[in-house]
Design a protein around this motif. Sequence first.
Motif, PDB file in Angstrom:
ATOM      1  N   ILE A   1       8.550   0.749  -2.621  1.00  0.00           N
ATOM      2  CA  ILE A   1       7.093   0.850  -2.709  1.00  0.00           C
ATOM      3  C   ILE A   1       6.629   1.912  -1.721  1.00  0.00           C
ATOM      4  N   THR A   2       6.131   3.014  -2.235  1.00  0.00           N
ATOM      5  CA  THR A   2       5.684   4.112  -1.382  1.00  0.00           C
ATOM      6  C   THR A   2       4.167   4.264  -1.485  1.00  0.00           C
ATOM      7  N   HIS A   3       3.591   4.904  -0.499  1.00  0.00           N
ATOM      8  CA  HIS A   3       2.146   5.106  -0.521  1.00  0.00           C
ATOM      9  C   HIS A   3       1.772   6.394   0.199  1.00  0.00           C
ATOM     10  N   GLN A   4       0.693   6.991  -0.234  1.00  0.00           N
ATOM     11  CA  GLN A   4       0.142   8.177   0.442  1.00  0.00           C
ATOM     12  C   GLN A   4      -1.369   8.146   0.259  1.00  0.00           C
ATOM     13  N   SER A   5      -2.077   8.652   1.274  1.00  0.00           N
ATOM     14  CA  SER A   5      -3.533   8.636   1.234  1.00  0.00           C
ATOM     15  C   SER A   5      -4.100   9.840   1.965  1.00  0.00           C
ATOM     16  N   ASP A   6      -5.145  10.443   1.374  1.00  0.00           N
ATOM     17  CA  ASP A   6      -5.840  11.511   2.086  1.00  0.00           C
ATOM     18  C   ASP A   6      -7.097  10.954   2.763  1.00  0.00           C
ATOM     19  N   VAL A   7      -7.177   9.610   2.791  1.00  0.00           N
ATOM     20  CA  VAL A   7      -8.308   8.931   3.434  1.00  0.00           C
ATOM     21  C   VAL A   7      -7.772   8.116   4.608  1.00  0.00           C
ATOM     22  N   GLU A   8      -8.329   8.324   5.773  1.00  0.00           N
ATOM     23  CA  GLU A   8      -7.879   7.585   6.944  1.00  0.00           C
ATOM     24  C   GLU A   8      -8.592   6.249   7.080  1.00  0.00           C
ATOM     25  N   LEU A   9      -9.913   6.262   6.803  1.00  0.00           N
ATOM     26  CA  LEU A   9     -10.721   5.075   7.043  1.00  0.00           C
ATOM     27  C   LEU A   9     -11.693   4.863   5.887  1.00  0.00           C
ATOM     28  N   ILE A  10     -11.819   3.630   5.412  1.00  0.00           N
ATOM     29  CA  ILE A  10     -12.832   3.303   4.409  1.00  0.00           C
ATOM     30  C   ILE A  10     -13.618   2.082   4.896  1.00  0.00           C
ATOM     31  N   VAL A  11     -14.809   1.919   4.352  1.00  0.00           N
ATOM     32  CA  VAL A  11     -15.653   0.774   4.696  1.00  0.00           C
ATOM     33  C   VAL A  11     -15.882  -0.037   3.426  1.00  0.00           C
ATOM     34  N   THR A  12     -15.327  -1.238   3.392  1.00  0.00           N
ATOM     35  CA  THR A  12     -15.493  -2.111   2.217  1.00  0.00           C
ATOM     36  C   THR A  12     -15.137  -3.537   2.618  1.00  0.00           C
ATOM     37  N   ASN A  13     -15.159  -4.444   1.660  1.00  0.00           N
ATOM     38  CA  ASN A  13     -14.779  -5.822   1.935  1.00  0.00           C
ATOM     39  C   ASN A  13     -13.252  -5.937   1.915  1.00  0.00           C
ATOM     40  N   GLU A  14     -12.666  -6.291   3.045  1.00  0.00           N
ATOM     41  CA  GLU A  14     -11.207  -6.296   3.170  1.00  0.00           C
ATOM     42  C   GLU A  14     -10.567  -7.379   2.310  1.00  0.00           C
ATOM     43  N   VAL A  15     -11.183  -8.553   2.248  1.00  0.00           N
ATOM     44  CA  VAL A  15     -10.604  -9.656   1.484  1.00  0.00           C
ATOM     45  C   VAL A  15     -10.528  -9.303   0.006  1.00  0.00           C
ATOM     46  N   ALA A  16     -11.632  -8.743  -0.525  1.00  0.00           N
ATOM     47  CA  ALA A  16     -11.655  -8.376  -1.943  1.00  0.00           C
ATOM     48  C   ALA A  16     -10.630  -7.289  -2.239  1.00  0.00           C
ATOM     49  N   LEU A  17     -10.584  -6.262  -1.376  1.00  0.00           N
ATOM     50  CA  LEU A  17      -9.635  -5.171  -1.582  1.00  0.00           C
ATOM     51  C   LEU A  17      -8.199  -5.671  -1.533  1.00  0.00           C
ATOM     52  N   LYS A  18      -7.912  -6.550  -0.591  1.00  0.00           N
ATOM     53  CA  LYS A  18      -6.542  -7.068  -0.467  1.00  0.00           C
ATOM     54  C   LYS A  18      -6.146  -7.854  -1.712  1.00  0.00           C
ATOM     55  N   GLN A  19      -7.081  -8.656  -2.239  1.00  0.00           N
ATOM     56  CA  GLN A  19      -6.774  -9.425  -3.448  1.00  0.00           C
ATOM     57  C   GLN A  19      -6.493  -8.505  -4.635  1.00  0.00           C
ATOM     58  N   ILE A  20      -7.257  -7.420  -4.730  1.00  0.00           N
ATOM     59  CA  ILE A  20      -7.051  -6.456  -5.817  1.00  0.00           C
ATOM     60  C   ILE A  20      -5.669  -5.829  -5.716  1.00  0.00           C
ATOM     61  N   VAL A  21      -5.349  -5.316  -4.537  1.00  0.00           N
ATOM     62  CA  VAL A  21      -4.081  -4.604  -4.345  1.00  0.00           C
ATOM     63  C   VAL A  21      -2.887  -5.550  -4.483  1.00  0.00           C
ATOM     64  N   ILE A  22      -2.995  -6.747  -3.902  1.00  0.00           N
ATOM     65  CA  ILE A  22      -1.899  -7.724  -4.013  1.00  0.00           C
ATOM     66  C   ILE A  22      -1.636  -8.059  -5.478  1.00  0.00           C
ATOM     67  N   ASN A  23      -2.693  -8.287  -6.229  1.00  0.00           N
ATOM     68  CA  ASN A  23      -2.535  -8.652  -7.637  1.00  0.00           C
ATOM     69  C   ASN A  23      -1.866  -7.543  -8.432  1.00  0.00           C
ATOM     70  N   LEU A  24      -2.306  -6.298  -8.214  1.00  0.00           N
ATOM     71  CA  LEU A  24      -1.745  -5.176  -8.977  1.00  0.00           C
ATOM     72  C   LEU A  24      -0.293  -4.894  -8.599  1.00  0.00           C
ATOM     73  N   ILE A  25       0.039  -4.978  -7.306  1.00  0.00           N
ATOM     74  CA  ILE A  25       1.423  -4.739  -6.889  1.00  0.00           C
ATOM     75  C   ILE A  25       2.320  -5.874  -7.383  1.00  0.00           C
ATOM     76  N   THR A  26       1.830  -7.094  -7.268  1.00  0.00           N
ATOM     77  CA  THR A  26       2.616  -8.248  -7.722  1.00  0.00           C
ATOM     78  C   THR A  26       2.906  -8.150  -9.218  1.00  0.00           C
ATOM     79  N   ASN A  27       1.894  -7.760 -10.000  1.00  0.00           N
ATOM     80  CA  ASN A  27       2.112  -7.586 -11.439  1.00  0.00           C
ATOM     81  C   ASN A  27       3.127  -6.480 -11.715  1.00  0.00           C
ATOM     82  N   ALA A  28       3.051  -5.405 -10.920  1.00  0.00           N
ATOM     83  CA  ALA A  28       3.973  -4.287 -11.109  1.00  0.00           C
ATOM     84  C   ALA A  28       5.419  -4.713 -10.855  1.00  0.00           C
ATOM     85  N   ILE A  29       5.593  -5.697  -9.971  1.00  0.00           N
ATOM     86  CA  ILE A  29       6.933  -6.227  -9.703  1.00  0.00           C
ATOM     87  C   ILE A  29       7.353  -7.212 -10.793  1.00  0.00           C
ATOM     88  N   LYS A  30       6.478  -8.146 -11.109  1.00  0.00           N
ATOM     89  CA  LYS A  30       6.817  -9.214 -12.056  1.00  0.00           C
ATOM     90  C   LYS A  30       7.109  -8.673 -13.455  1.00  0.00           C
TER      91      LYS A  30
END
Length: 400
Positions: A278-307
Amino acid sequence: MEIAAIPANEAQRLEALRAYSILDTLPEKDFEDITKIASEICQTPISMITLIDAERQWFKSKIGINDTETHRDYAFCAHALNKPDDILNVTDSREDNRFSDNPYVTGDPNVVFYAGVPLVNEDGYALGTICVIDNTPRELNEMQLNSLRALSNQVVKLFELRKANRLLIETQQEIRNRNKDLEQFGYVISHDIKSPLRNIISLAGILKKSLSGKIDTYEAEVIEHLLNTSVRLKSLIDGIIAHYMDINIDTLNKKNIQVTAFLEDTIALIDPRKEHTITHQSDVELIVTNEVALKQIVINLITNAIKYNDKDHVRIEISVTARNDYYEWAISDNGQGIDKAQFDKIFETFSTLGTKDRFNNSGTGIGLSTVKNLVGKLGGFIRVDSKVGSGSVFTFSIKK
């Protein structure tokens, strides 16, 4: 004294008036400002915003008068209701048969001059007036009359805005009440259904192990079916509870998030043994958003990509890019892919494609619908590009 006739649409007019929930409310600065402006423009000592109720005239805002309401029979403004498109203009009430012996003419506050513009809502109902009063005979010029009309429009707009805000507050409270009900529903499911279901799974597992080789094929298949069905039901219940917890996340609660650290922590949570690439790259250092919601989104998509990956080695790439008004996240994999005809279906609640994951489990159809909901709450959108056999790319945005 002539008592004003009751408008033909009085029942509907009163219903419209009460729908604003404004009668007997406290003074508000926006209305106070308008009455001051009316008094200054028309150069009168008294100005009011009045509402005509069934038996009274009530003042939402007033200058130059102490009363908060009067009987409707004595109200000049009640006469204005019958001609909602016109200004009621009384140059000298002492010479007007309708008002000459009105107690508010013969006594305090000694109304002589009166000009009132009906407050007509978008449905055409006259709710009251904005009026100016003087103790001496006079007439308003064209500029003053036009200004009074403009101020009446502003008063009605304030009524509509106030009503819309009240309805919004009521809707939000209703949503909060429903969310409490959903929380209770989740508790009931967790306590009253999951507990016995865990016992069934445990007992089925014990039966399968202890009776292995001692029963015929049919009996073994029944036990296996019981075990698999119970496991799928538990997975569905877990998904429902998680779904309702996720959609109730307060996405307005935002914080600064270091993108790289966020991704590394999330990946470590999903793949602590580093079994996948699992690799990652970003041209953004800092973002302002809801961390819990973002984490749930990313966890779900990565988990699906594995399953839902049929390759011997799972490869996932994550990228974060800054756009004009939003941040774009893309999560790509080398999995089994999705048929283009199913792109919309996968985001529907409880909708599945009928395929099993790499662990031989069936999906619940809840995960991606939750992701879509959370992305929407963050002001973005989500889409998928995929080719069967090659993999998928899920791209979602977050509003800056």
